[in-house]
Each structure stands twice: as structure tokens, then as C-alpha cells.
Design a protein around this motif. Structure first.
Motif, PDB file in Angstrom:
ATOM      1  N   VAL A 156       0.842  -1.214   0.000  1.00 22.84           N
ATOM      2  CA  VAL A 156       0.000   0.000   0.000  1.00 22.84           C
ATOM      3  C   VAL A 156       0.872   1.257   0.000  1.00 22.84           C
ATOM      4  O   VAL A 156       0.617   2.207  -0.760  1.00 22.84           O
ATOM      5  N   ALA A 157       1.896   1.264   0.841  1.00 21.15           N
ATOM      6  CA  ALA A 157       2.773   2.437   0.921  1.00 21.15           C
ATOM      7  C   ALA A 157       3.478   2.688  -0.411  1.00 21.15           C
ATOM      8  O   ALA A 157       3.535   3.825  -0.899  1.00 21.15           O
ATOM      9  N   THR A 158       3.989   1.617  -1.021  1.00 24.82           N
ATOM     10  CA  THR A 158       4.672   1.756  -2.313  1.00 24.82           C
ATOM     11  C   THR A 158       3.709   2.228  -3.390  1.00 24.82           C
ATOM     12  O   THR A 158       4.045   3.099  -4.203  1.00 24.82           O
ATOM     13  N   GLY A 159       2.502   1.653  -3.403  1.00 21.95           N
ATOM     14  CA  GLY A 159       1.512   2.042  -4.410  1.00 21.95           C
ATOM     15  C   GLY A 159       1.083   3.492  -4.290  1.00 21.95           C
ATOM     16  O   GLY A 159       1.034   4.221  -5.278  1.00 21.95           O
ATOM     17  N   VAL A 160       0.790   3.919  -3.069  1.00 17.39           N
ATOM     18  CA  VAL A 160       0.325   5.300  -2.847  1.00 17.39           C
ATOM     19  C   VAL A 160       1.429   6.302  -3.175  1.00 17.39           C
ATOM     20  O   VAL A 160       1.198   7.300  -3.874  1.00 17.39           O
ATOM     21  N   VAL A 161       2.639   6.031  -2.668  1.00 15.41           N
ATOM     22  CA  VAL A 161       3.754   6.952  -2.923  1.00 15.41           C
ATOM     23  C   VAL A 161       4.116   6.959  -4.406  1.00 15.41           C
ATOM     24  O   VAL A 161       4.334   8.021  -5.010  1.00 15.41           O
ATOM     25  N   GLY A 162       4.187   5.775  -5.017  1.00 17.30           N
ATOM     26  CA  GLY A 162       4.510   5.693  -6.445  1.00 17.30           C
ATOM     27  C   GLY A 162       3.484   6.392  -7.308  1.00 17.30           C
ATOM     28  O   GLY A 162       3.829   7.090  -8.263  1.00 17.30           O
ATOM     29  N   ASN A 163       2.211   6.227  -6.962  1.00 16.03           N
ATOM     30  CA  ASN A 163       1.144   6.898  -7.705  1.00 16.03           C
ATOM     31  C   ASN A 163       1.295   8.413  -7.616  1.00 16.03           C
ATOM     32  O   ASN A 163       1.180   9.119  -8.617  1.00 16.03           O
ATOM     33  N   GLN A 164       1.575   8.896  -6.419  1.00 17.46           N
ATOM     34  CA  GLN A 164       1.719  10.342  -6.223  1.00 17.46           C
ATOM     35  C   GLN A 164       2.913  10.894  -6.993  1.00 17.46           C
ATOM     36  O   GLN A 164       2.825  11.961  -7.623  1.00 17.46           O
ATOM     37  N   LEU A 165       4.031  10.159  -6.961  1.00 16.55           N
ATOM     38  CA  LEU A 165       5.233  10.621  -7.665  1.00 16.55           C
ATOM     39  C   LEU A 165       5.023  10.650  -9.180  1.00 16.55           C
ATOM     40  O   LEU A 165       5.484  11.571  -9.862  1.00 16.55           O
TER      41      LEU A 165
ATOM     42  N   ALA B 122      -5.060   2.387  -6.600  1.00 22.36           N
ATOM     43  CA  ALA B 122      -6.176   2.698  -5.710  1.00 22.36           C
ATOM     44  C   ALA B 122      -6.201   1.707  -4.564  1.00 22.36           C
ATOM     45  O   ALA B 122      -5.980   0.501  -4.766  1.00 22.36           O
ATOM     46  N   VAL B 123      -6.452   2.192  -3.363  1.00 25.76           N
ATOM     47  CA  VAL B 123      -6.543   1.324  -2.185  1.00 25.76           C
ATOM     48  C   VAL B 123      -7.953   0.750  -2.133  1.00 25.76           C
ATOM     49  O   VAL B 123      -8.935   1.481  -2.019  1.00 25.76           O
ATOM     50  N   ASP B 124      -8.033  -0.578  -2.225  1.00 23.34           N
ATOM     51  CA  ASP B 124      -9.318  -1.282  -2.179  1.00 23.34           C
ATOM     52  C   ASP B 124      -9.386  -2.061  -0.868  1.00 23.34           C
ATOM     53  O   ASP B 124      -8.797  -3.149  -0.766  1.00 23.34           O
ATOM     54  N   PRO B 125     -10.079  -1.548   0.154  1.00 24.00           N
ATOM     55  CA  PRO B 125     -10.112  -2.216   1.467  1.00 24.00           C
ATOM     56  C   PRO B 125     -10.610  -3.656   1.390  1.00 24.00           C
ATOM     57  O   PRO B 125     -10.064  -4.541   2.059  1.00 24.00           O
ATOM     58  N   VAL B 126     -11.639  -3.896   0.575  1.00 28.56           N
ATOM     59  CA  VAL B 126     -12.162  -5.260   0.451  1.00 28.56           C
ATOM     60  C   VAL B 126     -11.116  -6.181  -0.165  1.00 28.56           C
ATOM     61  O   VAL B 126     -10.910  -7.319   0.285  1.00 28.56           O
TER      62      VAL B 126
END
Length: 426
Positions: A361-370, A386-390
Motif C-alpha cells: 500500500v505504501a509503495t503504491g500510494v507513494v509511487g502513484n503520487q510521484l 487505488a486502495v481497495d479495502p475489500v
């Protein structure tokens, strides 16, 4: 034993051999990390595609294209007999197109309230207020207006000679900001059928942002300006050429009820009708297929990790044989022994899943933002992750299930040990 006590005991037992447990957890982390990243990428891209495609029209529109082969195009069954009527509508980039007769056929189908043909305009240049002329690869179509995101201004008025320009054109037009470009007078140069060039004046109504789909990446004329350009593009010949359209947009009164019947009637006339859901489904099908392939590699990593869990717990059972005999001699049942070792397997899976999912999740969110604020910042509304909780919950449950199954064999071996023989073990 209470659940908290079982969890605490399982945790302390797994940490008896820290290096062995660490290596097993690392294998699970790799699988959890990959699953989290790939599933998030699939969710993010699908989310973006849904937003982009849904902007091209409403839920009661049917996009109609010709299904007949273009004249002269080869097929796997040999040559096709020449049809003058088909040839009249197949001259656009070698693809089969719709004719006026096709438009009338679509309009005559029960349930279709209106039909708007889509034409292709091949402009040559756009002239800036200072007189500089810049080549135009293609013009956006007015039917794409709903999918265009603006940095400033408004979409073109369908009944006025207006146009939007991409944000990347601001410097060429002599505008410092997007707001400065709104209201500028520009010219659109286009050649007719015999190569005579003419210039059509237009007012810049807005500045567009380019999407991954391409919408907003080219100047987009209003419907009125597009019609004028198309009319001139086809002029100049002594004999009028038959009209041809790349597609048509049919407005259906109740698409949910009559959609399948209308599609069937279009098929009988060698045409294809697609809804927004059809187009979205085809795109998402490809994305999901790629995502599943990538998830397959993550599952292989988890399978390898499961063997690590089996090995770790088998060694633990072997090392703790006398301890198991003592527990059973003191009255602990085989079921409780099985539960204790199974909980150790689940604890290893829990540690690996928490760390792997967290890193993913951390890599995905940070990578997406960059990416969206860096190299891909010109792509409007782009979402790569996108973070999908389910989805994350399902990944965690999958890993825990794999860990539990992997721990079954060692746990059964521990549960079945004879207490007398176990106490004699050296």
C-alpha cells in the motif's frame, strides 16, 4: 486457553528461532507485497477507465459502427464480391464506414429516438493570434466533449464557432496562463477535396487537459465549426461524393429494455451497436487479464512460502518433542496441541501479510503520487493505484488460509505424538 493466550503463546514460540521465522516471513511478505501492488494497480486503472469512458455519453446512447468488410480488404475466406454501395462507404483510412442509408436505417429502428453521425475532419493547421501557424495532427470530435477536463474556460458552444486548445499549446499561442488563452481568436486551416486551403476563424472557449484516452490532447471544435470544416473538406469536386461516417451515436428511449433487440437488428444490417458498458467491459477485461497474470506470480511466491512454513513447523515439532509429551501428559488433548501449532502457522502468515500489505500500500500510494505529479502530470485525472479495502482484506484472508493449510501437517504430527514416547525422546 483464551484466544489472547493462544496468540501470545504462538508468537513467543515462533520467535524461538528468530532467523528461521524471519526467512519464512520474508517469503510471505514478497507474495503479499506483489498481490497488494498488482491488485491496487488493477483497481486504480479500472477506476480511471470507468471515469474516462463514462464521460463519453449517457447510459441511453448506443455507438453504432459498420460491421461489413471494407471494399478490397482481404479476408480469411478469399476475395469478397465487389459491392458498389459498400465501396461508397469504405474510403476512410481503409475502414468500412456508415453511409446516409445506414443512418436512415438506424433511425427507423423502433426505440431509437435520434441519430447523430460522427464525421472525421482532417485539419491542416491552427493559426495563432500573431499569425504563426502550427500543424494539427488531428482534431478532437465534439462527441468527446463530455470526457474533456478543462484547466480554464468552458466547453465550446455547439451552435457557435468555438474551439478548445490543449494546455500544451499555451506557449505557442502566446498565453502565459490558461485563463489568458480563453477568448483568443484563432484560425483553423483545412484543405478541400482538390487541395485548396481555407481558414476558418474560431474563438478559444477553454483550455483542455490531456487524458490517457487522448481526449483533450488536440484542439476540439464545436459542433457548428466541425460541420463547417467537414463541409469545406468535401467540397471542390464537380460531382458530390457520398457522405461517409466513422460511427453514429443513437439515442435510445429505454436502452435497458430494448438494447438487445436493437443490437440484433443492427447486426442484421451489418452494423455493430455498443453501449458504454460494452466498451468499458472490453477495456477492463484486458486490464483484469493482465492483473491476474501478475497475481499468478505472487501466488507462486506464496506457494513457495507455504513450504517454508511447513519446514519451519516440522523442525519446531522435532525440537519440542519432549515439550509436546509433557503437555499431553499433563492432560492437554491432541486437538489443543493441533490448535497450538496451527496458530503458530497462522501467526507467521499474519506477520507476513501485515508487513507485505503495508509495504504494498505504501509503495503504491507513494509511487502513484510521484508519477501523477511528475512524468504523468499532464494526464488529467490519472489514477494508477487505488486502495481497495475489500481487496486487501481478501488478500490477508487468502494468506492466512494458505498459512493454516501449510501448518496442518506439522500440527497433525504434533497432535498424534504418543506422550510416553515423546518424553523418552532425546
Amino acid at each position: 486457553m483464551r484466544i489472547v493466550d493462544v496468540a501470545g503463546t504462538a508468537l513467543s514460540n515462533t520467535l524461538r528461532s528468530k532467523l528461521r521465522t524471519f526467512l519464512t516471513v520474508v517469503a510471505i511478505v514478497i507474495g503479499a507485497f506483489t498481490l497488494t501492488l498488482t491488485s491496487g494497480l488493477g483497481a486504480g486503472i479500472n477506476q480511471y477507465v470507468t471515469k474516462m469512458v463514462s464521460g463519453f455519453g449517457d447510459s441511453n446512447q448506443l455507438y453504432v459502427m459498420s460491421a461489413s468488410p471494407a471494399a478490397g480488404m482481404p479476408t480469411g475466406d478469399g476475395p469478397v464480391e465487389y459491392d458498389p454501395d459498400a465501396a461508397a462507404g469504405s474510403s476512410m483510412m481503409g475502414a468500412s464506414t456508415l453511409t446516409d442509408e445506414d443512418i436512415e436505417t438506424i433511425a427507423s429502428i423502433e426505440g431509437v429516438s435520434s441519430v447523430e453521425p460522427v464525421v472525421f475532419v482532417n485539419a491542416s493547421y491552427l493559426e495563432a493570434p500573431g499569425g504563426e501557424q502550427y500543424a494539427v495532427d488531428s482534431l478532437g470530435m465534439p462527441s468527446e466533449a463530455a470526457a474533456v477536463e478543462l484547466a480554464a474556460g468552458e466547453l465550446p458552444d455547439p451552435d457557435s464557432a468555438e474551439i478548445t486548445v490543449p494546455e500544451s499549446w499555451l506557449e505557442a499561442l502566446g498565453a502565459e496562463t490558461a485563463e489568458d488563452a480563453v477568448g483568443m481568436e484563432v484560425g483553423v486551416g483545412i484543405a478541400n477535396a482538390v487541395g485548396e486551403m481555407d481558414d476558418f476563424g474560431a474563438t478559444v472557449s477553454g483550455v483542455s487537459l490531456q487524458a490517457v484516452s487522448g481526449a483533450g490532447g488536440s484542439p476540439m471544435p464545436s459542433q457548428a465549426l466541425n460541420d463547417d470544416l467537414y463541409e469545406y473538406q468535401n467540397s471542390g469536386l464537380a460531382v458530390d461524393r457520398p457522405e461517409s461516417y466513422i460511427q453514429a451515436v443513437a439515442q435510445v428511449e429505454n436502452l435497458e429494455e430494448s438494447g438487445q433487440r436493437i443490437k440484433q437488428e443492427l447486426t442484421e444490417h451489418q452494423m455493430i451497436g455498443l453501449t458504454l458498458e460494452d466498451q468499458l467491459g472490453a477495456i477492463q477485461g484486458v486490464i483484469n487479464a493482465v492483473t491476474w497474470v501478475l497475481n499468478g506470480f505472487a501466488l507462486i511466491a506464496l506457494l513457495a512460502a507455504s513450504f517454508g512454513i511447513v519446514n519451519t513447523l516440522l523442525m519446531s515439532v522435532q525440537e519440542r518433542t519432549r515439550e509436546i509429551g509433557l503437555m499431553k501428559a499433563l492432560g492437554m488433548s491432541g486437538g489443543r496441541v493441533f490448535g497450538l501449532f496451527s496458530s503458530e502457522a497462522v501467526m507467521i502468515g499474519l506477520m507476513g501479510s501485515v508487513i507485505g500489505i503495508g509495504l504494498g500500500v505504501a509503495t503504491g500510494v507513494v509511487g502513484n503520487q510521484l508519477l501523477v505529479s511528475g512524468p504523468l502530470q499532464d494526464v488529467a485525472g490519472l489514477t494508477l493505484y487505488a486502495v481497495d479495502p475489500v481487496g486487501l482484506l481478501l488478500i490477508a484472508l487468502l494468506i492466512l488460509a494458505i498459512a493454516f493449510i501449510a501448518g496442518t501437517l506439522p500440527a497433525l504430527r504434533a497432535a498424534r505424538k504418543d506422550p510416553i514416547e515423546a518424553l523418552r525422546y532425546e
